[in-house]
Design a protein around this motif. Structure first.
Motif: not given
Ligand SMILES: *[C@@H]1O[C@H](CO)[C@@H](O)[C@H](O)[C@H]1NC(C)=O
Ligand SMILES: *[C@@H]1O[C@H](CO)[C@@H](O)[C@H](O)[C@H]1NC(C)=O
Ligand SMILES: *[C@@H]1O[C@H](CO)[C@@H](O)[C@H](O)[C@H]1NC(C)=O
Ligand SMILES: *[C@@H]1O[C@H](CO)[C@@H](O)[C@H](O)[C@H]1NC(C)=O
Ligand SMILES: *[C@@H]1O[C@H](CO)[C@@H](O)[C@H](O)[C@H]1NC(C)=O
Ligand SMILES: *[C@@H]1O[C@H](CO)[C@@H](O)[C@H](O)[C@H]1NC(C)=O
Length: 400
Positions: A93, A149, A178-179, A183, A294, A298
């Motif tokens: 992110i 997201w 991470s993101q 995803t 987004n 989170m």
């Protein structure tokens, strides 16, 4: 005299405006056709890839909601040495594909993989610095930032992987950070990318944010800073903007967060192996804008402990999902046959070991686990030892 100067300036302005309009019109038309027209470069290859040792080509991928993503294909220049198939690297992110190319060449995953014979594809999310923008909206317009997201799960990742698959005719070796792991897990749960990936290495894997220990992220979530900013009409979140400063101020005023000492460890956990001379580089590239929604999503996941779609509130959830709460992404449907490597750290305050354990227990298959007790979140990309500790094991995992 003065009058004349002003008039000349006006004329210049008009000429510039027409030039810009023409350029923009051209750009939009060129983008809409996607196919064979040469693209204007975003500058990624020029800035991060040495043209002498590597071939770097930039391509454009259009999502169904009109975003024009940039992806780069990096290989060594000698075609005979490129024989291990496509790999796809997806950043976290508030970052872009630069994440994989910021260390010295031998220590950056993108170049290690290219040297080892992969055709390396670098993914860039819609909000990254190096993208081609949007068919209709500029980054200055609120509509550009009107996504959560879920849209990365539904659009960006599947579009990019389909593009690579169409180009290379093979499923990719996937590396997410991470993101980029969240995803992948969510898109895999939806089934949209299952056939496009042959193996997945997930660094700082996030399949829930229930046990998050990051003082900064938890304070921000529990203070509902996201809701406050969304309600005040903020669409783009940029750490360097006034909104970003307000976000910092509100969060840092919380007693749990000590922003005077190294803000980064308040966010990521204490990184054991961070190269201190790289901190300014990291700060520059890991502070890119993202959408407020987004971040809000989170924060919702931190508060609810669920790995779920965007929470629109009871009434709108019923309209959108036919249930009071947003549905969860169900990682248990990811095929057990997909080889997965989870690399995670004992001090990672964002991918907490308890969340990683919960993820492992939900997965149908048995992932390989690489546990680095001293590592925190940023060590996986900027650690001085990441090439030995993390990247070499990834290459072994892909070749096994
Ligand atoms: C790299 O680019 C050169 C020049 O365009 C080309 O001849 C060569 O085949 C390319 N190598 C690979 C591996 O694509
Ligand atoms: C963003 O990209 C532009 C080129 O498109 C570059 O000049 C600028 O330095 C980049 N900014 C960051 C923070 O990477
Ligand atoms: C954002 O998108 C939703 C639909 O997803 C739409 O209802 C809303 O008007 C949009 N807001 C802006 C500012 O574009
Ligand atoms: C797939 O590749 C072919 C040939 O390279 C191209 O003509 C076609 O437009 C591509 N399709 C998509 C969906 O990218
Ligand atoms: C730290 O980064 C600098 C470049 O900023 C590099 O020259 C140096 O070799 C790195 N140190 C280690 C131990 O990796
Ligand atoms: C990093 O690697 C060096 C040697 O390659 C080793 O001496 C050092 O202990 C490692 N550091 C950590 C924190 O693992």
């Amino acid at each position: 005299m003065l009058e004349q100067q002003v008039k000349m300036r006006d004329e210049k302005v008009i000429v510039w405006c027409i030039a810009i309009l023409l350029l923009q019109g051209f750009h939009v038309r060129a983008s809409a056709q996607v196919t064979n027209l040469p693209l204007p470069s975003t500058g990624f290859c020029e800035s991060f890839v040495s043209p002498i040792s590597y071939n770097c080509t930039e391509m454009m991928v259009q999502t169904h909601d009109g975003f024009l993503l940039a992806i780069q294909r990096i290989t060594t220049s000698n075609p005979l040495t490129v024989r291990k198939g496509p790999a796809f690297l997806y950043h976290g992110i508030m970052e872009g594909g630069e994440t994989w190319a910021l260390n010295a060449n031998d220590d950056s995953l993108a170049f290690m993989m290219a040297n080892s014979g992969y055709e390396v594809w670098i993914g860039n999310t819609r909000s990254s610095n190096y993208t081609f923008g949007h068919l209709k909206f500029t980054r200055k317009e609120k509509e550009f930032w009107n996504w959560s997201w879920d849209d990365l799960v539904k659009s960006d990742l599947p579009s990019m992987l389909q593009y690579v698959n169409n180009y290379s005719k093979q499923p990719v070796y996937y590396v997410g950070y991470s993101q980029g792991t969240m995803t992948a897990l969510a898109s895999l749960s939806e089934g949209s990318i299952t056939a496009l990936i042959s193996k997945a290495a997930l660094l700082s894997p996030i399949g829930s944010l229930k046990y998050i220990t990051s003082p900064f992220a938890s304070a921000a979530s529990y203070l509902f800073v996201d809701e406050i900013l969304l309600l005040s009409g903020v669409a783009e979140f940029s750490a360097n903007s006034d909104v970003g400063k307000r976000f910092l101020d509100i969060t840092c005023a919380s007693s749990q967060v000590d922003c005077r000492h190294e803000l980064i460890s308040q966010i990521t956990g204490t990184n054991c192996c961070f190269n201190t001379s790289q901190i300014s580089v990291y700060n520059k590239y890991s502070m890119q804008s993202t959408s407020m929604r987004n971040l809000a999503q989170m924060a919702q996941m931190v508060r609810s402990g669920r790995f779920s779609m965007y929470d629109h509130g009871f009434w709108n959830n019923v309209k959108k999902y036919s249930s009071l709460f947003p549905p969860e992404y169900d990682v248990s449907v990811i095929p057990a046959t997909l080889p997965i490597l989870l690399a995670h750290g004992g001090n990672d305050a964002l991918a907490d070991p308890n969340d990683v354990a919960a993820l492992i227990s939900k997965l149908a298959g048995s992932p390989q686990v690489l546990y680095l007790p001293k590592y925190a979140h940023a060590d996986f990309v900027m650690g001085t030892n990441a090439s030995q500790d993390v990247y070499t094991p990834i290459l072994e995992f892909f070749q096994a």
